[in-house]
Design a protein around this motif. Structure first.
Motif, PDB file in Angstrom:
ATOM      1  N   GLN A  25       0.823  -1.213   0.000  1.00 52.39           N
ATOM      2  CA  GLN A  25       0.000   0.000   0.000  1.00 52.39           C
ATOM      3  C   GLN A  25       0.857   1.264   0.000  1.00 52.39           C
ATOM      4  O   GLN A  25       1.747   1.416   0.811  1.00 52.39           O
ATOM      5  CB  GLN A  25      -0.908   0.017   1.229  1.00 52.39           C
ATOM      6  N   SER A  26       0.522   2.154  -0.931  1.00 46.88           N
ATOM      7  CA  SER A  26       1.145   3.480  -0.954  1.00 46.88           C
ATOM      8  C   SER A  26       0.053   4.533  -0.900  1.00 46.88           C
ATOM      9  O   SER A  26      -1.127   4.244  -1.126  1.00 46.88           O
ATOM     10  CB  SER A  26       2.008   3.661  -2.209  1.00 46.88           C
ATOM     11  N   TYR A  27       0.472   5.757  -0.598  1.00 45.91           N
ATOM     12  CA  TYR A  27      -0.443   6.898  -0.473  1.00 45.91           C
ATOM     13  C   TYR A  27       0.133   8.048  -1.281  1.00 45.91           C
ATOM     14  O   TYR A  27       1.356   8.199  -1.385  1.00 45.91           O
ATOM     15  CB  TYR A  27      -0.588   7.312   0.994  1.00 45.91           C
ATOM     16  N   LEU A  28      -0.750   8.874  -1.841  1.00 47.44           N
ATOM     17  CA  LEU A  28      -0.319   9.951  -2.721  1.00 47.44           C
ATOM     18  C   LEU A  28      -0.949  11.271  -2.283  1.00 47.44           C
ATOM     19  O   LEU A  28      -2.168  11.369  -2.130  1.00 47.44           O
ATOM     20  CB  LEU A  28      -0.729   9.625  -4.159  1.00 47.44           C
ATOM     21  N   GLN A  29      -0.100  12.261  -2.058  1.00 44.86           N
ATOM     22  CA  GLN A  29      -0.534  13.616  -1.718  1.00 44.86           C
ATOM     23  C   GLN A  29       0.024  14.547  -2.796  1.00 44.86           C
ATOM     24  O   GLN A  29       1.218  14.841  -2.804  1.00 44.86           O
ATOM     25  CB  GLN A  29      -0.001  14.012  -0.336  1.00 44.86           C
ATOM     26  N   GLY A  30      -0.833  14.967  -3.721  1.00 44.20           N
ATOM     27  CA  GLY A  30      -0.391  15.880  -4.770  1.00 44.20           C
ATOM     28  C   GLY A  30      -0.012  17.232  -4.198  1.00 44.20           C
ATOM     29  O   GLY A  30      -0.709  17.764  -3.341  1.00 44.20           O
ATOM     30  N   LEU A  31       1.109  17.763  -4.659  1.00 38.83           N
ATOM     31  CA  LEU A  31       1.564  19.073  -4.208  1.00 38.83           C
ATOM     32  C   LEU A  31       1.519  20.099  -5.330  1.00 38.83           C
ATOM     33  O   LEU A  31       1.512  21.294  -5.081  1.00 38.83           O
ATOM     34  CB  LEU A  31       2.984  18.978  -3.633  1.00 38.83           C
ATOM     35  N   SER A  32       1.506  19.652  -6.573  1.00 36.38           N
ATOM     36  CA  SER A  32       1.307  20.517  -7.736  1.00 36.38           C
ATOM     37  C   SER A  32       0.925  19.626  -8.906  1.00 36.38           C
ATOM     38  O   SER A  32       1.150  18.429  -8.875  1.00 36.38           O
ATOM     39  CB  SER A  32       2.571  21.316  -8.076  1.00 36.38           C
ATOM     40  N   GLU A  33       0.375  20.231  -9.907  1.00 33.42           N
ATOM     41  CA  GLU A  33       0.007  19.505 -11.115  1.00 33.42           C
ATOM     42  C   GLU A  33       0.638  20.200 -12.311  1.00 33.42           C
ATOM     43  O   GLU A  33       0.724  21.434 -12.339  1.00 33.42           O
ATOM     44  CB  GLU A  33      -1.511  19.471 -11.289  1.00 33.42           C
ATOM     45  N   PRO A  34       1.068  19.427 -13.300  1.00 38.60           N
ATOM     46  CA  PRO A  34       1.574  20.076 -14.517  1.00 38.60           C
ATOM     47  C   PRO A  34       0.494  20.943 -15.159  1.00 38.60           C
ATOM     48  O   PRO A  34      -0.687  20.651 -15.055  1.00 38.60           O
ATOM     49  CB  PRO A  34       1.937  18.909 -15.429  1.00 38.60           C
ATOM     50  N   SER A  35       0.922  22.019 -15.799  1.00 36.61           N
ATOM     51  CA  SER A  35       0.000  22.902 -16.509  1.00 36.61           C
ATOM     52  C   SER A  35       0.727  23.430 -17.735  1.00 36.61           C
ATOM     53  O   SER A  35       1.853  23.034 -18.013  1.00 36.61           O
ATOM     54  CB  SER A  35      -0.425  24.058 -15.599  1.00 36.61           C
ATOM     55  N   ASN A  41       5.476  17.466 -12.205  1.00 33.37           N
ATOM     56  CA  ASN A  41       4.510  17.040 -11.203  1.00 33.37           C
ATOM     57  C   ASN A  41       5.269  16.889  -9.890  1.00 33.37           C
ATOM     58  O   ASN A  41       6.351  16.310  -9.857  1.00 33.37           O
ATOM     59  CB  ASN A  41       3.875  15.712 -11.619  1.00 33.37           C
ATOM     60  N   VAL A  42       4.710  17.407  -8.805  1.00 30.52           N
ATOM     61  CA  VAL A  42       5.318  17.292  -7.488  1.00 30.52           C
ATOM     62  C   VAL A  42       4.300  16.622  -6.573  1.00 30.52           C
ATOM     63  O   VAL A  42       3.160  17.075  -6.462  1.00 30.52           O
ATOM     64  CB  VAL A  42       5.721  18.677  -6.930  1.00 30.52           C
ATOM     65  N   ALA A  43       4.724  15.526  -5.924  1.00 29.64           N
ATOM     66  CA  ALA A  43       3.811  14.791  -5.052  1.00 29.64           C
ATOM     67  C   ALA A  43       4.586  14.162  -3.902  1.00 29.64           C
ATOM     68  O   ALA A  43       5.750  13.785  -4.057  1.00 29.64           O
ATOM     69  CB  ALA A  43       3.091  13.697  -5.833  1.00 29.64           C
ATOM     70  N   ASN A  44       3.922  14.062  -2.758  1.00 27.69           N
ATOM     71  CA  ASN A  44       4.462  13.308  -1.634  1.00 27.69           C
ATOM     72  C   ASN A  44       3.927  11.888  -1.763  1.00 27.69           C
ATOM     73  O   ASN A  44       2.720  11.680  -1.884  1.00 27.69           O
ATOM     74  CB  ASN A  44       4.015  13.923  -0.312  1.00 27.69           C
ATOM     75  N   VAL A  45       4.826  10.921  -1.771  1.00 31.47           N
ATOM     76  CA  VAL A  45       4.444   9.517  -1.852  1.00 31.47           C
ATOM     77  C   VAL A  45       4.875   8.846  -0.551  1.00 31.47           C
ATOM     78  O   VAL A  45       6.025   8.978  -0.141  1.00 31.47           O
ATOM     79  CB  VAL A  45       5.105   8.809  -3.056  1.00 31.47           C
ATOM     80  N   THR A  46       3.939   8.146   0.091  1.00 29.42           N
ATOM     81  CA  THR A  46       4.234   7.434   1.331  1.00 29.42           C
ATOM     82  C   THR A  46       4.000   5.947   1.101  1.00 29.42           C
ATOM     83  O   THR A  46       2.994   5.547   0.517  1.00 29.42           O
ATOM     84  CB  THR A  46       3.342   7.950   2.478  1.00 29.42           C
ATOM     85  N   PHE A  47       4.947   5.145   1.565  1.00 26.14           N
ATOM     86  CA  PHE A  47       4.926   3.698   1.405  1.00 26.14           C
ATOM     87  C   PHE A  47       4.795   3.053   2.786  1.00 26.14           C
ATOM     88  O   PHE A  47       5.555   3.382   3.693  1.00 26.14           O
ATOM     89  CB  PHE A  47       6.247   3.202   0.805  1.00 26.14           C
ATOM     90  N   GLU A  48       3.842   2.120   2.948  1.00 30.40           N
ATOM     91  CA  GLU A  48       3.792   1.329   4.163  1.00 30.40           C
ATOM     92  C   GLU A  48       5.009   0.398   4.184  1.00 30.40           C
ATOM     93  O   GLU A  48       5.618   0.146   3.133  1.00 30.40           O
ATOM     94  CB  GLU A  48       2.503   0.509   4.216  1.00 30.40           C
TER      95      GLU A  48
END
Length: 133
Positions: A25-35, A41-48
């Motif tokens: 299981q991983s979790y994704l917290q978007g911090l920006s999106e391409p435009s 793309n900038v995202a925080n990814v957390t891994f169990e």
């Protein structure tokens, strides 16, 4: 969820969009999106603990990982895995086959700064992963 598990940017939602490219299981917290103005793309990814992504390659760009919490692994094809801790960073150049994820016993969180597209490949072999650490 404590900062040590998810890093300073928060856990985010279960990473269902990319679940088929992860073991565990991983979790994704978007911090920006391409435009039109910003093409990363900038995202925080957390891994169990025990979670890792499949081998993959970035095309037409790069990826930078900024480790914000826990302990994890980063490995390029043909090279030994590197143990990562909060404060470490990894620069991944275009065309480099690699994977990253948590150690067996620790949560792991990183900010991923990604430009270009990702080509997802085979899962990390369970036997090879079990030998790490």
């Amino acid at each position: 969820m404590s900062e040590s598990k998810s890093g300073v940017f928060g856990l985010g939602e279960k990473n269902t969009a990319y679940a088929k490219y992860f073991i565990g299981q991983s979790y994704l917290q978007g911090l920006s999106e391409p435009s039109d103005e910003i093409d990363v793309n900038v995202a925080n990814v957390t891994f169990e603990p025990g979670c890792r992504n499949n081998w993959h390659i970035h095309h037409n760009g790069f990826q930078i990982l900024l480790v914000t919490g826990g302990e994890g692994w980063y490995q390029e094809a043909g090279k030994p895995a590197q143990l990562l801790h909060a404060g470490d960073s990894v620069t991944i150049h275009e065309g480099v086959k690699h994977w990253h994820g948590a150690t067996k016993d620790s949560w792991f969180s990183h900010v991923a700064i990604t430009k270009g597209t990702s080509e997802w490949l085979e899962p990390v072999d369970d036997a090879a992963y079990a030998k790490l650490g």
